[in-house]
Write a protein that holds these residues in place. Structure first.
Motif: not given
Ligand SMILES: Nc1ncnc2c1ncn2[C@@H]1O[C@H](COP(=O)(O)OP(=O)(O)OP(=O)(O)O)[C@@H](O)[C@H]1O
Length: 626
Positions: A122-124, A358-363, A382-384, A386-388
């Motif tokens: 239920i993202d997006d 699926a939307t950003t290809g990140r992970g 660092s921010s982004g 992938g921790k969360s």
């Molecule tokens: N719901 C989402 N849909 C698409 N891409 C996402 C989503 N959530 C995170 N991303 C992407 O996945 C990558 C990892 O994000 P994530 O939130 O896990 O990082 P983080 O290390 O926890 O960052 P922060 O410290 O800023 O919370 C990032 O490039 C982010 O843009």
């Protein structure tokens, strides 16, 4: 413009799935369902007494029968009418209760399924669709359930019983009555063909209009900043106009059906009267019986009319049902919980996990790690980095694309995010969300454990402290207290694995120490995964994993990682250099490591809200080559 309907992507259940779900819901009330069927059948049978007795009265008048005979048939009319009304009333009351209970069951199933849906589902855009289903569709089904089901049942039984009665009087009369059938069938088929499309589209257009309104409202600050309000308003207007157009179409479709029904009634009644005339002329039946047949046929107009006119409600309810059952079918069934025995070790193993949005290809890719029972690990980066995402994959919010996440016992990790939310109700209600059966004493204990003595009135040292404050009506709490309650809830839930994803990020500097102390208490003897930008708050973790670009690039203890070159040391040095005060001596490089750091509340008083957030030296994975 993309078609908004294409955006509503949660699945819709098939007819057989809907039937299966309804049958399952009805099976929970077998005896009542059977009794309702018997009562409706009885009411339809008794409903025939009145026209048949009236027919007898006509015969009595035409044959000049005496007053006692007439009085007997008049008595029959009264008795038939009263008993039919009483049984129908009883049946309707039973049915109303049954429908409400079935709907309550459906609502519960849908809500519980919605809560079990993986977050990734239920993202997006789908969240608006889900919201429209659990509100609009639940209402539509409940509304239709109250009016349509009684109509459907009484009309169904009335048609079957009346056709049986006409056949018993004379089969030709039943055949004549059936002359209306082609009109009903043709009209209904044309209606269903068109209305199925129209009503489905109507609901989808309504959902897409709500979605546009929600987007405009929630993003109003951004839209205002970018001067994009008119664009957003135009989108709301376009979707509202599309919704109105389809509603007008729906009215047209209904009006066409009215014409078919009226035609059918006229043709059926004419055919029946003509047949009655022929049969009376040939003395096959009496005038009274021909009259009774016409009355029996006429009494069908109402229920059949209601049934067919109610088809749009039935359609709406059916489509609503299909959308609701779609949510139920989509949710993974809850496996029987293998509740770990108290104190049973529950560690976490992550094996070669990959996950991409699926939307950003990140992970994430190639993530393998082990968290032993009762230990704390931290994810930094660092921010982004992938921790969360990794935390949410472990929490089960996002199923991994490949690889596995295993907990030693089949139990769900307890996930606390940085989002602050005070639920409705007093503090006791806020806590009992996690453990409805918790006693006041339990609440007092966890409140005291997390340092929330402010919630306890009277002598806080008393184990059965007065919970007046904890039960007091709701009032707004500050961020620190809200997060203390979140941690108290986790203690009450007694989950063996907890994930704290930036739990102190939004509580403000003045509350941070209190919340960190509460976290230390929660971590005791619990398998814990910590995420924090502030390195001090994770440096006493048993193991630290450093993430970059969705991969683990370093791991070890704080001291071990500090001792060798790499991302972690860069983070720490950057932090130390930018912090106006040196880090807590207990955590400074070279200081004696705490023998059991998890058990010692750690507090850092350096006033650095931003400088200790990991940044700078670590390349942003958005730009780095993985
Ligand atoms: N719901 C989402 N849909 C698409 N891409 C996402 C989503 N959530 C995170 N991303 C992407 O996945 C990558 C990892 O994000 P994530 O939130 O896990 O990082 P983080 O290390 O926890 O960052 P922060 O410290 O800023 O919370 C990032 O490039 C982010 O843009």
């Amino acid at each position: 413009m993309t078609d908004p309907i294409a955006g509503t992507t949660l699945p819709i259940a098939s007819a057989s799935e809907v039937r299966r779900t309804l049958a399952r819901l009805l099976r929970r009330h077998r005896a009542r369902t059977a009794l309702v069927a018997v009562l409706f059948l009885g009411a339809s049978g008794l409903g025939l007494v009145l026209p048949l007795c009236l027919g007898r009265i006509v015969d009595a008048v035409s044959t000049g029968a005496g007053t006692p005979t007439m009085a007997a048939w008049v008595g029959g009319v009264a008795l038939g009418a009263i008993s039919a009304a009483l049984v129908a009333l009883w049946g309707a009351r039973m049915l109303a209760g049954l429908v409400q209970d079935v709907l309550a069951g459906l609502r519960e199933d849908v809500f519980s399924a919605a809560m079990r849906l993986p977050v990734s589902t239920i993202d997006d855009g789908e969240s608006a669709d889900l919201l429209s289903r659990v509100t609009g569709d639940v209402d539509a089904v409940a509304e239709a359930g109250g009016s349509v089901v009684p109509t459907l049942l009484s009309a169904g039984f009335a048609v079957v019983v009346s056709l049986g009665a006409l056949t018993a009087l004379n089969p030709w009369l039943a055949l004549a009555g059936v002359a209306c059938l082609p009109f009903y069938v043709l009209g209904t088929r044309a209606f269903l063909r068109r209305s199925r499309v129209v009503f489905r589209e109507m609901r989808a257009r309504e959902a897409s209009r709500s979605q546009a309104v929600m987007e405009a409202v929630s993003g109003r600050d951004t839209l205002t900043a970018l001067n994009e309000q008119s664009h957003a308003l135009r989108r709301v207007e376009d979707r509202a106009a599309a919704s109105i157009r389809i509603q007008i179409d729906a009215v047209r479709v209904r009006n066409r059906l009215f014409r078919w029904i009226n035609g059918g009634e006229a043709v059926g009644l004419i055919a029946l009267l003509a047949t009655g005339f022929v049969l009376v002329s040939s003395e096959a039946i009496s005038v009274g019986m021909a009259t009774a047949a016409a009355l029996v046929f006429h009494r069908l107009f109402d229920p059949i009319g209601q049934l067919i006119f109610g088809l749009d409600d039935i359609q709406r309810a059916t489509i609503g049902l299909a959308r609701l059952v779609g949510v139920i079918e989509l949710a993974p069934s809850r496996p029987p919980a293998d509740v770990p025995a108290a104190g049973a070790p529950v560690g976490v193993t992550v094996d070669d996990v990959a996950f991409r949005y699926a939307t950003t290809g990140r992970g994430l890719s190639g993530i393998s790690l082990r968290v032993d029972h009762g230990t704390t690990v931290a994810f930094v980066g660092s921010s982004g980095s992938g921790k969360s995402t990794l935390a949410r994959v472990i929490a089960g919010h996002h199923p991994p694309d490949t690889g596995t996440v295993r907990l030693d016992h089949d139990t769900a990790p307890y996930y606390i995010s940085q989002e602050l939310h005070q639920f409705r109700g007093g503090i006791a209600e806020n806590l009992r969300l996690a453990a409805p059966g918790a006693s006041d004493r339990d609440l007092a204990e966890v409140l005291r454990a997390v340092g929330a003595d402010w919630a306890l009135a009277g002598d806080a040292a008393d184990p059965a402290a007065d919970l007046t404050a904890a039960s007091s009506p709701e009032h707004s709490l500050d961020e620190g207290r809200i997060q203390q309650l979140a941690i108290a809830r986790a203690l009450l839930a007694d989950a063996p694995v907890v994930i704290l994803d930036e739990a102190t990020a939004d509580v403000g500097l003045q509350h941070r120490d209190a919340v960190e102390r509460a976290i230390e208490v929660l971590r005791r003897d619990r398998t814990t995964i910590l995420i924090a930008h502030r390195l001090q708050s994770v440096s006493n973790a048993d193991r630290i994993f450093v993430l970059q670009g969705g991969e683990i690039v370093q791991q070890g203890t704080h001291d071990g990682l500090r001792a060798r070159a790499g991302a972690y040391r860069e983070f720490w040095d950057a932090h130390s250099a930018s912090a106006p005060h040196p880090p807590d001596p207990a955590l400074s490089p070279g200081a004696d490591p705490d023998p059991d750091p998890r058990h010692e509340p750690h507090s850092d008083h350096s006033p650095e809200p931003h400088s200790d957030r990991v940044s700078g030296p670590c390349p942003d994975p958005e730009t780095e080559t993985p």
